[in-house]
Design an enzyme around this catalytic site. Sequence first.
Site, PDB file in Angstrom:
ATOM      1  N   HIS A 256       0.863  -1.184   0.000  1.00  0.00           N
ATOM      2  CA  HIS A 256       0.000   0.000   0.000  1.00  0.00           C
ATOM      3  C   HIS A 256       0.902   1.238   0.000  1.00  0.00           C
ATOM      4  O   HIS A 256       1.515   1.553   1.016  1.00  0.00           O
ATOM      5  CB  HIS A 256      -0.898  -0.020   1.240  1.00  0.00           C
ATOM      6  CG  HIS A 256      -1.785   1.187   1.317  1.00  0.00           C
ATOM      7  ND1 HIS A 256      -2.934   1.292   0.573  1.00  0.00           N
ATOM      8  CD2 HIS A 256      -1.674   2.340   2.006  1.00  0.00           C
ATOM      9  CE1 HIS A 256      -3.502   2.459   0.825  1.00  0.00           C
ATOM     10  NE2 HIS A 256      -2.755   3.120   1.682  1.00  0.00           N
ATOM     11  N   ASP A 258       1.065   5.104  -0.370  1.00  0.00           N
ATOM     12  CA  ASP A 258       0.292   6.343  -0.418  1.00  0.00           C
ATOM     13  C   ASP A 258       0.907   7.270  -1.456  1.00  0.00           C
ATOM     14  O   ASP A 258       2.116   7.502  -1.445  1.00  0.00           O
ATOM     15  CB  ASP A 258       0.265   6.978   0.976  1.00  0.00           C
ATOM     16  CG  ASP A 258      -0.555   6.126   1.940  1.00  0.00           C
ATOM     17  OD1 ASP A 258      -1.751   5.947   1.680  1.00  0.00           O
ATOM     18  OD2 ASP A 258       0.010   5.619   2.928  1.00  0.00           O
ATOM     19  N   ASP A 368      -7.791   1.771   2.242  1.00  0.00           N
ATOM     20  CA  ASP A 368      -7.380   2.742   3.268  1.00  0.00           C
ATOM     21  C   ASP A 368      -8.158   4.050   3.250  1.00  0.00           C
ATOM     22  O   ASP A 368      -7.816   4.960   3.987  1.00  0.00           O
ATOM     23  CB  ASP A 368      -5.872   3.019   3.084  1.00  0.00           C
ATOM     24  CG  ASP A 368      -5.262   3.750   4.269  1.00  0.00           C
ATOM     25  OD1 ASP A 368      -5.751   3.550   5.396  1.00  0.00           O
ATOM     26  OD2 ASP A 368      -4.314   4.528   4.073  1.00  0.00           O
ATOM     27  N   HIS A 572      -6.140   9.700  -1.035  1.00  0.00           N
ATOM     28  CA  HIS A 572      -6.745   9.672   0.300  1.00  0.00           C
ATOM     29  C   HIS A 572      -5.900  10.232   1.449  1.00  0.00           C
ATOM     30  O   HIS A 572      -6.271  10.057   2.617  1.00  0.00           O
ATOM     31  CB  HIS A 572      -7.264   8.268   0.637  1.00  0.00           C
ATOM     32  CG  HIS A 572      -6.203   7.224   0.800  1.00  0.00           C
ATOM     33  ND1 HIS A 572      -5.936   6.275  -0.152  1.00  0.00           N
ATOM     34  CD2 HIS A 572      -5.347   6.968   1.804  1.00  0.00           C
ATOM     35  CE1 HIS A 572      -4.971   5.481   0.261  1.00  0.00           C
ATOM     36  NE2 HIS A 572      -4.588   5.881   1.450  1.00  0.00           N
TER      37      HIS A 572
HETATM   38 ZN   LIG Z   1      -3.143   4.952   2.637  1.00  0.00          ZN
END
Ligand SMILES: [Zn+2]
Length: 997
Positions: A256, A258, A368, A572
């Site tokens: 994951h 970001d 997320d 996000h």
């Molecule tokens: Zn995230």
Amino acid sequence: MHDDRRLVEDRLARMLTTRIAPAKYAGSCPLEIEVWHVPDEPVPVAEALAADYEPFAVGQRWGAPWSTSWFRIRGAIPKEWQGKRVEAVIDLGFTKAQAGFQAEALAHDLQGRPIKGIAPRNDHVPLTGDVVGLLIEAAANPDVQENGMQPTMLGDKETAGKDPLYVFTAADVKLLDEDVWHLQMDVEVLSQLMHQLSTSDPRRHEILRALERALDAIDVADISGTAATARAELTEVLSRPAHASAHKLSAVGHAHIDSAWLWPQRETIRKTARTFATVTALAQEYPEFIFACSQAQQYAWIKEHQPIIFERIAAAVKAGQWAPVGGMWVESDANLPGGEALARQLVHGKRFFLDEFGYECEEVWLPDSFGYTAAFPQLAKLAGARWFLTQKMSWNQTNKMPHHTFWWEGIDGTKVFTHLPPVDTYNSEFSGKEMAYAVSNYLEKGRGTTSLVPFGYGDGGGGPTREMLERARRLRDLEGTAKVTIEKPSEFFEKAHEEYPDAPVWSGEMYLELHRATYTSQARTKAGNRRSEHLLREAELWAATAAVHGDFEYPYEAFDRLWKVVLLHQFHDILPGSSIAWVHKEAEAKYAAVAAELQAITNAALSSLAGSGDQRLIFNTSPRARSEVIDGALTSVPASGAAVVSTVDATEVTVTDRLLDNGLVRITVDDNGLMTSVIADGREILSSPGNLLQLHPDLPNFWDAWDIDAHYKRRHTDLTNVDSINVVSTGAEGAIEVVRSFGSSRITQVISVRAGSRRIDVRTEIDWHESEKILKAAFPIDIHADRSAAEIQFGHVYRPTHTNTSWDAARFEIYAHRWVHVAEPGYGVAVLNDSTYGHDIGRVSNEDGTTTTTVRLSLVRAPRFPDPYADQGKHVMTYSLLPGASISDAVAEGYALNLPVRSARGATIPDPLVTVDSDAVTVEAVKLADDQSGDVIVRLYEALGGRASAVVKTSFPVSSVQAADLLERPLADASVTSEGIPVSLRPFQVLTLRLSR
Ligand SMILES: [Zn+2]
């Protein structure tokens, strides 16, 4: 038998950590190091290849925050190791902190070809031949959360300081002792499994005794020589098959990453390069390995900046070892993006994977994001997705979601098969604890038998490791634990769906009972998003109109590029306001550039449409006809059309410094600048003074930028002190300016009404210099409302105004797009906004039996982590009170407020390209088809929550019409008559029409 279980466990723990694990390398030789410190921002590898290097040694410090150093590492591989498993092991000065939140590197060969990433828990580079030659691009990323959630200056290169952060600790060539390493894997898996089993379970004791025999077989002076014998003692316990009823874990490698958060976007580009290089290398070693990877934007970055790694990804996709997932441009926030923007997330994401790999994603992958809009099921389906995955709902503070596998039903009734992995993490490492937790936590037991586990370190931690894959091999079919199979998420979903077609239904939004301040934090980023979405709508509409009705060149490339900028910033941690200062500073600059380019496109399209002439024309981008006061006259403009400015003076608004009255609304302002009365339709709207600004302390328990905790409500200061109240506009638009100072801040509000409209606008300029506070604007409304409506993407949701249940109480802060609406039978009031999302709406019963429903907007916050100066400075926004509003009025005025009319001089009033003869059927987008065929795309939706029929008319001849999916792929032919295109929509249905000219 005497019980010596604990003694054996203690012995095992010590042997594993202090003897077996350290013995995994059978030999080590130091390598020679040279360094080139990059003067400023990162450079391409070609520059590093040509740079001048200086000698460097282990133990030296390196790396000011956010700086880059290239290390050239050379040496020889000892002769006796050649042909064995030899690797370079690099320690950049890794700390015990989370992988992914400290130094990282990408290793290249001396020709500059990337090999593999280097991360704290993935620090080796495989070597072959007889010499070592590596070029390592090392990033001195600071750990922004090193002191927990304390304010820090590390989040901006300009303020982070120049002191080196890291001590270069090791660069060695090492020989991997495979027997010892495999022994370590065996022991870890068995020991972790054992600790999860009950002490009354015979299996626990069988494993214990097998491990004890293995320890007995080890000579601590010769671990390498005795590891194979020790392993033999474990063969039997490792070969026991799982129970027939064992839970099935569908595992997929994942990282994951970001797209920006505690690092800027440019570092995400490098984080993905490192992780993807590591993953493609790992795929060569482990044929069963499959990696699921979302966010088309990250692939696009790699394609541009790291073509060699991109080729390896394409090959892995082809080989079935790499599964693009999610079909979105980024893993966006799933509350705040507007309807059309959320559609475009899916369009651009899915199209990238189709164009590059011929791969159609069938799931939405948002592990997320901070809550999930009830519009999503329909949009997912209209983009061709069948499944939805998230994990974040396990972060709820109050209520646990009742299902892990379910049908999620959206506002229009569309259902999408949804899974929340019960392992409650998207960074699993296959620990015994995680395996056992996934099984015990899984809520579908007895009906379903399978759940998904994403494994791998995220955010630059390097993704899955070879150790995880070794564990997965041992966990395939092992007594006492779930059966682990590595497979694509699509394979998991097919099986889960097949065994559980009648899964329960969760209807409506998935409201995250946490991170409620992400509707408000970093208000300028949010305003930039809102403005960009509307400027895109405007530019597409007028560019399409000008292209169809004239020779205007439709700017396909610019729209594609600008949409992708806006979509990226809906990531996000950007749109929610939870990134470092660097990220938000860049976001604001990007939004300004996007606005400038879109204004230029719109202006060019409008002047092309208007032709040459000297009439003053007004253009209305909103989907409803409207009347606006222009130069003192009231001008009516059709939906998506234009008009000549009227020359007939409008009725004047009565205005003094205490009163505004246009015959439709009458507003009284007191000496404190508060609205003490708003009378419309013969009734008083307010229960007590309105437009009351309230300042609350706002120090959440943990996550500053993310959270507003319920206790904030218990203290507040009403801002009633006034610096000045003045009339600032008279005539057909009356306005009073109220100026207030408080703390170190100042607010200037212009309250205005114009002829012919009930809408009361409050233009607000805030010079904000508070810390750990939230500013709210309150309207206590004399309405008995059980629920409030809030606009979301392509519709609205209702939420209770009371707190009967823990689910209702947990929604103490809610989000809305352009409007919220409260009503009792026969009368409603809307509160509109042009840039904010956070609201709270509650009600109280009064002594006299009346009910006050109070609508409050969250205007601005001042969190201190991760950006210590978040939201400081100037904010400009407008919110409005609309008495006597139906939902339909709220929809119309929400568009109008966010889409101011534009003027141009010219001769021609162009016909609207598309008109619809129903207020319910709302035009969301008009554009030319992305395939550049010249077809016109019209996206409509039913906005009121009922059934609607309408006729869509065009001002150009249409040869054929098709209903299309969001990607503009035809679904079915639609009819076109001489009257137009008849459409009928179910509540909140989204319909895309493709019109051929
Ligand atoms: Zn995230």
